[in-house]
Design a protein around this motif. Sequence first.
Motif, PDB file in Angstrom:
ATOM      1  N   ARG A 103       0.659  -1.200  -0.069  1.00 43.50           N
ATOM      2  CA  ARG A 103      -0.051   0.079  -0.230  1.00 43.50           C
ATOM      3  C   ARG A 103       0.933   1.261  -0.134  1.00 43.50           C
ATOM      4  NH1 ARG A 103      -4.816  -2.165   3.949  1.00 43.50           N
ATOM      5  NH2 ARG A 103      -6.245  -2.702   2.299  1.00 43.50           N
ATOM      6  N   ASP A 104       2.103   1.101   0.222  1.00 45.23           N
ATOM      7  CA  ASP A 104       3.099   2.251   0.163  1.00 45.23           C
ATOM      8  C   ASP A 104       3.799   2.288  -1.179  1.00 45.23           C
ATOM      9  OD1 ASP A 104       2.364   3.506   2.761  1.00 45.23           O
ATOM     10  OD2 ASP A 104       3.855   2.063   3.723  1.00 45.23           O
ATOM     11  N   VAL A 105       3.397   1.339  -1.968  1.00 36.57           N
ATOM     12  CA  VAL A 105       4.129   1.230  -3.103  1.00 36.57           C
ATOM     13  C   VAL A 105       3.254   1.952  -4.379  1.00 36.57           C
ATOM     14  CG1 VAL A 105       5.049  -0.287  -5.040  1.00 36.57           C
ATOM     15  CG2 VAL A 105       5.427  -0.770  -2.743  1.00 36.57           C
ATOM     16  N   ASP A 106       4.037   3.323  -4.859  1.00 35.30           N
ATOM     17  CA  ASP A 106       3.062   4.193  -5.764  1.00 35.30           C
ATOM     18  C   ASP A 106       3.539   4.177  -7.116  1.00 35.30           C
ATOM     19  OD1 ASP A 106       4.998   5.539  -5.318  1.00 35.30           O
ATOM     20  OD2 ASP A 106       3.907   7.057  -4.410  1.00 35.30           O
ATOM     21  N   ASN A 107       4.745   3.403  -7.511  1.00 28.96           N
ATOM     22  CA  ASN A 107       5.184   3.482  -8.663  1.00 28.96           C
ATOM     23  C   ASN A 107       5.370   1.979  -9.426  1.00 28.96           C
ATOM     24  OD1 ASN A 107       7.333   2.729  -6.989  1.00 28.96           O
ATOM     25  ND2 ASN A 107       8.872   4.175  -7.688  1.00 28.96           N
ATOM     26  N   VAL A 108       4.484   1.260  -8.953  1.00 27.55           N
ATOM     27  CA  VAL A 108       4.446  -0.169  -9.485  1.00 27.55           C
ATOM     28  C   VAL A 108       3.127  -0.511  -9.827  1.00 27.55           C
ATOM     29  CG1 VAL A 108       4.857  -2.676  -9.406  1.00 27.55           C
ATOM     30  CG2 VAL A 108       6.563  -0.999  -8.426  1.00 27.55           C
ATOM     31  N   ASP A 109       2.601  -0.876 -10.886  1.00 25.04           N
ATOM     32  CA  ASP A 109       1.083  -1.328 -11.020  1.00 25.04           C
ATOM     33  C   ASP A 109       0.915  -2.649 -10.324  1.00 25.04           C
ATOM     34  OD1 ASP A 109      -1.406  -1.675 -11.976  1.00 25.04           O
ATOM     35  OD2 ASP A 109      -0.905  -1.645 -13.934  1.00 25.04           O
ATOM     36  N   TRP A 110       0.526  -2.879  -9.292  1.00 23.64           N
ATOM     37  CA  TRP A 110       0.352  -4.019  -8.640  1.00 23.64           C
ATOM     38  C   TRP A 110      -1.149  -4.227  -8.127  1.00 23.64           C
ATOM     39  CZ3 TRP A 110      -2.011  -3.967  -3.814  1.00 23.64           C
ATOM     40  CH2 TRP A 110      -2.032  -2.734  -3.033  1.00 23.64           C
ATOM     41  N   PHE A 111      -1.432  -5.444  -7.932  1.00 29.57           N
ATOM     42  CA  PHE A 111      -2.882  -5.626  -7.535  1.00 29.57           C
ATOM     43  C   PHE A 111      -2.832  -6.822  -6.547  1.00 29.57           C
ATOM     44  CE2 PHE A 111      -2.839  -8.518 -11.298  1.00 29.57           C
ATOM     45  CZ  PHE A 111      -3.351  -9.616 -10.871  1.00 29.57           C
ATOM     46  N   GLY A 112      -3.582  -7.146  -5.637  1.00 26.26           N
ATOM     47  CA  GLY A 112      -3.533  -8.145  -5.019  1.00 26.26           C
ATOM     48  C   GLY A 112      -5.308  -8.490  -4.331  1.00 26.26           C
ATOM     49  N   VAL A 113      -5.202  -9.857  -4.205  1.00 24.05           N
ATOM     50  CA  VAL A 113      -6.502 -10.565  -4.097  1.00 24.05           C
ATOM     51  C   VAL A 113      -6.297 -11.567  -2.698  1.00 24.05           C
ATOM     52  CG1 VAL A 113      -8.200 -12.067  -4.990  1.00 24.05           C
ATOM     53  CG2 VAL A 113      -6.435 -11.006  -6.679  1.00 24.05           C
ATOM     54  N   SER A 114      -7.415 -11.384  -2.015  1.00 29.52           N
ATOM     55  CA  SER A 114      -7.652 -12.063  -0.799  1.00 29.52           C
ATOM     56  C   SER A 114      -8.748 -13.098  -1.087  1.00 29.52           C
ATOM     57  CB  SER A 114      -7.786 -11.169   0.587  1.00 29.52           C
ATOM     58  OG  SER A 114      -6.561 -10.458   0.711  1.00 29.52           O
ATOM     59  N   PRO A 115      -8.534 -14.468  -0.362  1.00 32.27           N
ATOM     60  CA  PRO A 115      -9.720 -15.214  -0.457  1.00 32.27           C
ATOM     61  C   PRO A 115     -10.621 -14.832   0.875  1.00 32.27           C
ATOM     62  CG  PRO A 115      -7.761 -16.327   0.609  1.00 32.27           C
ATOM     63  CD  PRO A 115      -7.287 -14.820   0.113  1.00 32.27           C
ATOM     64  N   ALA A 116     -11.666 -15.835   1.072  1.00 35.70           N
ATOM     65  CA  ALA A 116     -12.546 -15.640   1.940  1.00 35.70           C
ATOM     66  C   ALA A 116     -11.692 -16.415   3.307  1.00 35.70           C
ATOM     67  CB  ALA A 116     -13.731 -16.210   2.011  1.00 35.70           C
ATOM     68  N   PHE A 117     -12.547 -16.572   4.385  1.00 33.58           N
ATOM     69  CA  PHE A 117     -11.795 -17.452   5.529  1.00 33.58           C
ATOM     70  C   PHE A 117     -11.348 -18.783   5.065  1.00 33.58           C
ATOM     71  CE2 PHE A 117     -13.675 -14.835   9.262  1.00 33.58           C
ATOM     72  CZ  PHE A 117     -12.577 -13.856   9.388  1.00 33.58           C
ATOM     73  N   SER A 118     -12.081 -19.560   4.533  1.00 33.00           N
ATOM     74  CA  SER A 118     -11.910 -20.868   4.063  1.00 33.00           C
ATOM     75  C   SER A 118     -11.344 -20.890   2.943  1.00 33.00           C
ATOM     76  CB  SER A 118     -13.255 -21.765   4.238  1.00 33.00           C
ATOM     77  OG  SER A 118     -12.867 -23.181   3.867  1.00 33.00           O
ATOM     78  N   TYR A 119      -9.991 -21.266   2.405  1.00 29.75           N
ATOM     79  CA  TYR A 119      -9.467 -21.445   1.304  1.00 29.75           C
ATOM     80  C   TYR A 119      -9.160 -22.809   0.878  1.00 29.75           C
ATOM     81  CZ  TYR A 119      -6.594 -19.919  -2.855  1.00 29.75           C
ATOM     82  OH  TYR A 119      -6.261 -19.711  -4.171  1.00 29.75           O
ATOM     83  N   THR A 120      -9.887 -23.235  -0.243  1.00 29.16           N
ATOM     84  CA  THR A 120      -9.751 -24.825  -0.185  1.00 29.16           C
ATOM     85  C   THR A 120      -9.639 -25.071  -1.764  1.00 29.16           C
ATOM     86  OG1 THR A 120     -12.107 -25.233  -0.383  1.00 29.16           O
ATOM     87  CG2 THR A 120     -11.107 -25.267   1.717  1.00 29.16           C
ATOM     88  N   PRO A 121      -9.075 -26.236  -2.097  1.00 29.48           N
ATOM     89  CA  PRO A 121      -9.052 -26.625  -3.741  1.00 29.48           C
ATOM     90  C   PRO A 121     -10.849 -27.001  -4.033  1.00 29.48           C
ATOM     91  CG  PRO A 121      -7.834 -28.056  -2.278  1.00 29.48           C
ATOM     92  CD  PRO A 121      -8.494 -27.307  -1.081  1.00 29.48           C
ATOM     93  N   GLY A 122     -10.735 -26.807  -5.253  1.00 25.62           N
ATOM     94  CA  GLY A 122     -12.301 -26.884  -5.700  1.00 25.62           C
ATOM     95  C   GLY A 122     -12.471 -26.219  -7.279  1.00 25.62           C
ATOM     96  N   PRO A 123     -13.616 -26.336  -7.595  1.00 28.67           N
ATOM     97  CA  PRO A 123     -13.654 -25.874  -9.031  1.00 28.67           C
ATOM     98  C   PRO A 123     -14.451 -24.333  -8.672  1.00 28.67           C
ATOM     99  CG  PRO A 123     -15.581 -27.236  -8.361  1.00 28.67           C
ATOM    100  CD  PRO A 123     -14.523 -27.637  -7.560  1.00 28.67           C
ATOM    101  N   LYS A 124     -14.315 -23.589  -9.829  1.00 21.35           N
ATOM    102  CA  LYS A 124     -14.862 -22.099  -9.626  1.00 21.35           C
ATOM    103  C   LYS A 124     -16.556 -22.366  -9.173  1.00 21.35           C
ATOM    104  CE  LYS A 124     -15.404 -21.148 -14.406  1.00 21.35           C
ATOM    105  NZ  LYS A 124     -14.956 -20.420 -15.586  1.00 21.35           N
ATOM    106  N   ALA A 125     -16.861 -21.370  -8.378  1.00 20.22           N
ATOM    107  CA  ALA A 125     -18.353 -21.300  -7.991  1.00 20.22           C
ATOM    108  C   ALA A 125     -19.205 -20.690  -9.238  1.00 20.22           C
ATOM    109  CB  ALA A 125     -18.581 -20.431  -7.168  1.00 20.22           C
TER     110      ALA A 125
END
Length: 217
Positions: A147-169
Amino acid sequence: MKVFVIGATGMTGSAFVQEAVANGLEIIANGRSEEKLTQLKSQFPQIQILAKDAFQLTPADFSDSDVVLDAFATTPDKAYRHIDLTTKLVSQFRESQKVRLGFILGAGSLLIGDDDHVALTDLEKDESTRSWRAIPQEQFKELKFLRDVDNVDWFGVSPAFSYTPGPKAKEILYDSEHVIFNHSGESKTTAGTMAAALVSEILTPKHHQQRFTVANG
């Protein structure tokens, strides 16, 4: 469009490779195990593979990539390596307008409750999380660094509490900062759902220098 995937043989990485190939993305799959990478290539012959420790990667390895996806995973006793790899990647792409960096972040940094407190504080009060809580703790630090990096084009993704194998919903839920619960009260993300969200963000960028979260509907 070419995506370099760090940790391509792990749960997130392999699900992403499957979804990315199905959507026409070119993939360079990176990992430490040549055997696992060869197995991955036997499933998806069109991908390139590179057996190399993530911390030994150089700018030359990324030279023709449009996106670098950090799906690196480690054990709780080495959780600090999440930050180490993130800082390494950011340092290599400072002021670059050509390459996007994507990071898989934890759910512990999300907000929850009527007071919007950080979910990690609840984990830290629960003694049963002691053996693995270092991972969400270090990934929270990783997010704060980004969040302090402003000269790189980054993005982040967080899962929900339970993160498991499995197909897309069939239905994928999105939020920016809050833990997601579906209509059944579940807070769950499968690897297939995460992969679909990542591919969507890569093909149609919506988050620049931002984190978002996804869950199964």
